[in-house]
Design a protein around this motif. Structure first.
Motif, mmCIF file in Angstrom:
data_model
loop_
_atom_site.group_PDB
_atom_site.id
_atom_site.type_symbol
_atom_site.label_atom_id
_atom_site.label_comp_id
_atom_site.label_asym_id
_atom_site.label_seq_id
_atom_site.Cartn_x
_atom_site.Cartn_y
_atom_site.Cartn_z
ATOM 1 N N THR A 282 0.819 -1.217 0.000
ATOM 2 C CA THR A 282 0.000 0.000 0.000
ATOM 3 C C THR A 282 0.847 1.258 0.000
ATOM 4 N N THR A 289 -6.630 1.230 -3.990
ATOM 5 C CA THR A 289 -6.413 0.962 -2.572
ATOM 6 C C THR A 289 -7.783 0.868 -1.926
ATOM 7 N N PRO A 291 -10.482 -1.718 0.991
ATOM 8 C CA PRO A 291 -10.550 -2.810 1.976
ATOM 9 C C PRO A 291 -10.904 -4.141 1.319
ATOM 10 N N ILE A 323 -4.504 -12.523 3.822
ATOM 11 C CA ILE A 323 -4.884 -11.205 4.315
ATOM 12 C C ILE A 323 -6.251 -11.322 4.968
ATOM 13 N N GLU A 324 -6.553 -10.451 5.900
ATOM 14 C CA GLU A 324 -7.827 -10.495 6.613
ATOM 15 C C GLU A 324 -8.884 -9.649 5.908
ATOM 16 N N ASP A 326 -11.560 -6.854 5.494
ATOM 17 C CA ASP A 326 -11.590 -5.447 5.949
ATOM 18 C C ASP A 326 -10.197 -4.821 6.050
ATOM 19 N N GLU A 327 -9.144 -5.607 5.913
ATOM 20 C CA GLU A 327 -7.800 -5.022 5.885
ATOM 21 C C GLU A 327 -7.597 -4.318 4.537
ATOM 22 N N THR A 328 -6.937 -3.155 4.564
ATOM 23 C CA THR A 328 -6.721 -2.404 3.332
ATOM 24 C C THR A 328 -5.612 -3.045 2.507
ATOM 25 N N VAL A 329 -5.845 -3.123 1.192
ATOM 26 C CA VAL A 329 -4.863 -3.738 0.295
ATOM 27 C C VAL A 329 -4.667 -2.829 -0.918
#
Length: 351
Positions: A282, A289, A291, A323-324, A326-329
């Protein structure tokens, strides 16, 4: 052997148009797939070629004969249907032999032809069985052998794998591909399954509402879809399609900014395939970018889906990537992998 021409063929029932101005030449020995969603006119087109439906307008030519007025039995074709259509009171041998008896082929040739067809689909050990004693895949192979034994000029196959489970579909698909290569018979194959179309066809005809959307090799249709319908129908997953605005070569939208795109300024639809893009840091070069909406483990890859500008956008990452939700990617989408389409008509805009 025989090529096939459909010259401006249409089929209407009252005001309903099933097939509209279908114009196509199918080469001798070609494997052509008619592809599209339910109700797009692909089966109706096949049934008109077979003589099971009358043509409202246009001509169908098989070899050098216009066949519009010919009965199905006089068109030298063999059909394989979704439903196997086997005779339950006959064993496999007699089911395969039946077309030869009906057509009054010399009985002295029957045994050789039945055994040759049975060998091609690996049924020699099942010739004494009745259809009720066979699996779905074996019944479909009987139907294939019954078509093969006819030695027709044209094979017509209407969704022959739809009743099979996933594993059988793969093995039977390979068998059909090999048979067509071995027999060298013009084949028209109807399916709504784009994987079947991509793996079997020499050329694919994509249809929607009775109208041809694109004709080309599987590679041509996959790499350069003619419009957003084809782009969204072909591929697993389908091509990502995003609405946005192009200004000075820069596409922008919520969470999205892609530079270096040749195209007209204004609203536009942008597309790219999941396997062409990549997950990025990121804090590095990212065009999207957003979630994470979901993560799916595919075995050979990990599918990451995000929500951007109201669109679901999928990208394939390495099989070890995690990756989880709601995590931003960050997603890296180079301009070179993007496809541009007219925002209203959906037609491809060539750079």
């Amino acid at each position: 052997m025989a090529g096939i021409q459909l010259k401006n063929v249409s089929k209407r029932w009252g005001n309903f148009v099933g097939v509209d101005n279908f114009d196509l030449t199918i080469a001798d020995r070609e494997f052509l797939v008619l592809l599209g969603p339910s109700g797009c006119g692909k089966t109706t087109t096949m049934r008109m070629i077979a003589g099971l439906e009358d043509v409202t307008e246009g001509q169908i030519i098989i070899g050098d004969r216009v066949v519009n007025g010919l009965e199905p039995k006089d068109r030298d074709i063999a059909m394989v249907f979704q439903s196997y259509g086997l005779y339950p009171n006959m064993n496999v041998y007699e089911n395969i032999r039946f077309p030869l008896k009906v057509r009054k082929v010399d009985p002295a040739t029957h045994d050789d032809r039945v055994m040759r067809a049975a060998d091609m689909v690996e049924l020699r050990d099942f010739l004494h069985r009745k259809p009720a004693e066979l699996s779905g895949g074996q019944r479909q192979r009987v139907a294939l052998a019954r078509a093969i034994v006819r030695e027709p000029n044209v094979f017509l196959m209407d969704e022959p794998l739809s009743n099979l489970d996933a594993k059988l579909r793969v093995s039977t698909r390979a068998q059909i591909k090999n048979l067509q290569h071995e027999l060298q018979v013009t084949t028209i194959y109807v399916t709504h399954d784009q994987i079947e179309a991509m793996t079997l066809a020499d050329r694919v005809v994509v249809m929607k509402h009775g109208v041809i959307q694109q004709v080309g090799t599987p590679t041509q249709i996959y790499d350069r879809p003619a419009n957003t319908f084809v782009a969204g129908f072909i591929g697993s997953p389908a091509m990502n399609l995003m609405e946005g605005h192009l200004q000075g070569g820069v596409f922008t939208g919520d969470h999205v900014r892609i530079s270096g795109l040749p195209g007209p300024d204004g609203p536009i639809t942008l597309g790219f395939r999941a396997e062409d893009a990549s997950v990025a840091r990121t804090d590095g070069e990212t065009e999207i970018t957003a979630p994470v909406y979901t993560m799916e483990l595919l075995g050979d890859a990990t599918m990451i889906t995000v929500k951007a500008r109201g669109s679901m956008v999928s990208v394939k990452a390495g099989k070890e990537y995690r990756i989880e939700i709601d995590e931003t990617v960050g997603l890296h989408i180079p301009a070179a992998i993007c496809h541009l389409f007219h925002h209203e008509t959906g037609v491809r805009l060539d750079p």
